[in-house]
Enzyme design. Sequence first.
Site, PDB file in Angstrom:
ATOM      1  N   PHE A  28     -11.404  -0.587 -12.712  1.00  0.00           N
ATOM      2  CA  PHE A  28     -12.303  -0.901 -11.184  1.00  0.00           C
ATOM      3  C   PHE A  28     -11.821   0.715  -9.986  1.00  0.00           C
ATOM      4  O   PHE A  28     -10.595   0.842 -10.262  1.00  0.00           O
ATOM      5  CB  PHE A  28     -11.680  -2.462 -10.139  1.00  0.00           C
TER       6      PHE A  28
ATOM      7  N   LYS B  75      -3.871   1.205  -1.334  1.00  0.00           N
ATOM      8  CA  LYS B  75      -3.618  -0.102  -0.544  1.00  0.00           C
ATOM      9  C   LYS B  75      -1.601  -0.662  -0.122  1.00  0.00           C
ATOM     10  O   LYS B  75      -1.953  -0.358   1.321  1.00  0.00           O
ATOM     11  CB  LYS B  75      -3.712  -0.900  -1.904  1.00  0.00           C
TER      12      LYS B  75
ATOM     13  N   ASP C 268      -5.172   6.574 -11.661  1.00  0.00           N
ATOM     14  CA  ASP C 268      -5.599   5.504 -10.191  1.00  0.00           C
ATOM     15  C   ASP C 268      -4.115   4.538 -10.406  1.00  0.00           C
ATOM     16  O   ASP C 268      -4.575   3.335 -10.849  1.00  0.00           O
ATOM     17  CB  ASP C 268      -6.702   5.226 -10.236  1.00  0.00           C
TER      18      ASP C 268
HETATM   19  C1  LIG Z   1      -8.548  -1.484  -5.049  1.00  0.00           C
HETATM   20  C2  LIG Z   1      -8.875  -0.807  -5.390  1.00  0.00           C
HETATM   21  C3  LIG Z   1      -9.951   0.581  -5.209  1.00  0.00           C
HETATM   22  C4  LIG Z   1     -10.592   0.334  -4.036  1.00  0.00           C
HETATM   23  O1  LIG Z   1      -9.543   0.424  -3.167  1.00  0.00           O
HETATM   24  P1  LIG Z   1     -10.954   0.538  -1.695  1.00  0.00           P
HETATM   25  O2  LIG Z   1     -10.422   1.302  -0.645  1.00  0.00           O
HETATM   26  O3  LIG Z   1     -11.308  -0.764  -1.755  1.00  0.00           O
HETATM   27  O4  LIG Z   1     -11.761   1.682  -1.517  1.00  0.00           O
HETATM   28  C5  LIG Z   1      -9.625   1.718  -6.149  1.00  0.00           C
HETATM   29  N1  LIG Z   1      -9.054   1.491  -7.671  1.00  0.00           N
HETATM   30  C6  LIG Z   1      -8.523   0.594  -7.656  1.00  0.00           C
HETATM   31  C7  LIG Z   1      -6.988   0.391  -8.850  1.00  0.00           C
HETATM   32  C8  LIG Z   1      -8.141  -0.414  -7.020  1.00  0.00           C
HETATM   33  O5  LIG Z   1      -6.848  -1.688  -7.070  1.00  0.00           O
END
Ligand SMILES: *Cc1c(COP(=O)(O)O)cnc(C)c1O
Length: 386
Positions: free
Chosen positions: A127, A243, A214
Site C-alpha cells: 500500500f 503518519k 516506504d
Molecule cells: C498510510 C500509508 C500511505 C499513504 O499515506 P497518506 O498520508 O494516507 O497519503 C502510504 N504508504 C503506507 C505504507 C501507508 O501506511
Amino acid sequence: MTSLMHTYNRLPVAFTKGDGAYLEDSEGKRYIDALTGLAVCGLGHAHPAVTAAISSQAETLLHTSNLYEIPRQTELAERLAKISGMDNVFFANSGAEANEAAIKLARLHGSKQGIKRPTIVVTDESFHGRTMATLTATGNRKVHAGFEPLLNGFVRAPFNDISAIQHIAENNPEVVAVFVEPVQGEAGITIPDAGYLEELRGIADQHNWLLMLDEVQSGNGRTGKFFAYQHTNILPDVVTTAKGLGNGVPIGVCLARGPAAELFQPGHHGSTFGGNPLACAAAHAVLDTLERDNLIERAAELGDRILKGLNTALHGNNRIKEIRGKGLMIAVELADPCTELVAKGLEAGILLNVTQETIVRLLPPLTLSDAEADEIVAKVAGLINA
Ligand SMILES: *Cc1c(COP(=O)(O)O)cnc(C)c1O
C-alpha cells in the site's frame, strides 16, 4: 445522509476529546486507542509537548510558502537526515505525497541515464497511497478497479521473494528502482524474512537501481527503531515517512542519500504547504519527545510485552493462525473473517482495526504504560475468545 462523498464507511461514533491512550465520545464513554488514527498519534492524544509547540507557533506564524527560507524546516531536515543517515529532505503533507516525490526521483534517476521508460519494481499486497502514481504502485487489484488507465512504468513482484526480483533484474534493463515497505502495513503487518532488505540492497547496487523504502507507517519509532530498516545494517537511497511524524498535524517527508539527494532541482517538484512552520513545529516536538522519553526503545519493549500477553491469553484458541509483530505494529491473524471485531471492540471500549478481513491490526501509542498495554491485551483477547 450527509454531504460527504462516501469514501469511508464510518462507524457511528464521534470522539470529542483525547488524552494519551484514551479517547472519549460525545456520550462521555471512554475507549483505549489501539489504532491511533492509523499509526498517526504515536505520542497519544493531546500530547502536551505537541500542543505547546503548535500553540506557540500558531501565535507567531503559520505559513509563508517555500519561496522563502523556513528556519524550522531547515533544522528539521538536518535532524531527520542525522536520524536516518540520509542527506536531503523534501517536505510534503501526507504519505502519498511523500511517495510521489520518491517515484519522481526514481524517474529522474532513470531519465538522466537516457532510459526511455524508467520502471519501478513494486510488490504484491503493498500500500503506497491513493494518488494515481501511488495507487498504481499499490499491489491491490481492488483499489485499481475503475481507475484505469494506471500509470506506465511499474512492474510487480511478490513481496519477500528475492528470486522474483532477480528475474526482473535479469530481464528488464529499464528498471531504475525497487520500492517496498520494510514491514507491509495494510497487508496485515507482513514481516519479510531476515536478509530481505540486504538482498534488495545488493541487487539495487548491482543494477544501479535506487532502493526506496516506504516507511509512512513503520517510521517514527513504531517498530523499535526510528526507521524499520535500522534493524538491519543497510541504508536505502530513498525513504519516505509521514503518519507518526506530526502526531496528527499533516506532514510527509521524502529523504534521499547520495546522488539521489541531488536529483531535484528548482522546477522539478514542489508543495505549497510542505514543511510549513506549523507542521515543522509539531514534528520537532515529536522528535524531542521520542528522544527525551526514550520512546523508541520503549516501543520495542511494549511490543514484546503485548505479543507475549496475546500469545498467553490466546493460547489454545484454534481461530488463531498467527500472532506477529515488530515493535508496535502488531497483528493477530485469524483463520476466518473477523471484521465484526471492530464494532464489538467499540462496544467493549477499544479501537482496533481489521485488515484483509481476517487480521486484527494494532498500532497503539508508544507512550502506553504497562497497565495500558495489558488492558489492550485483555480487551483484544476477550473479543477474540468470546
Ligand atoms: C498510510 C500509508 C500511505 C499513504 O499515506 P497518506 O498520508 O494516507 O497519503 C502510504 N504508504 C503506507 C505504507 C501507508 O501506511
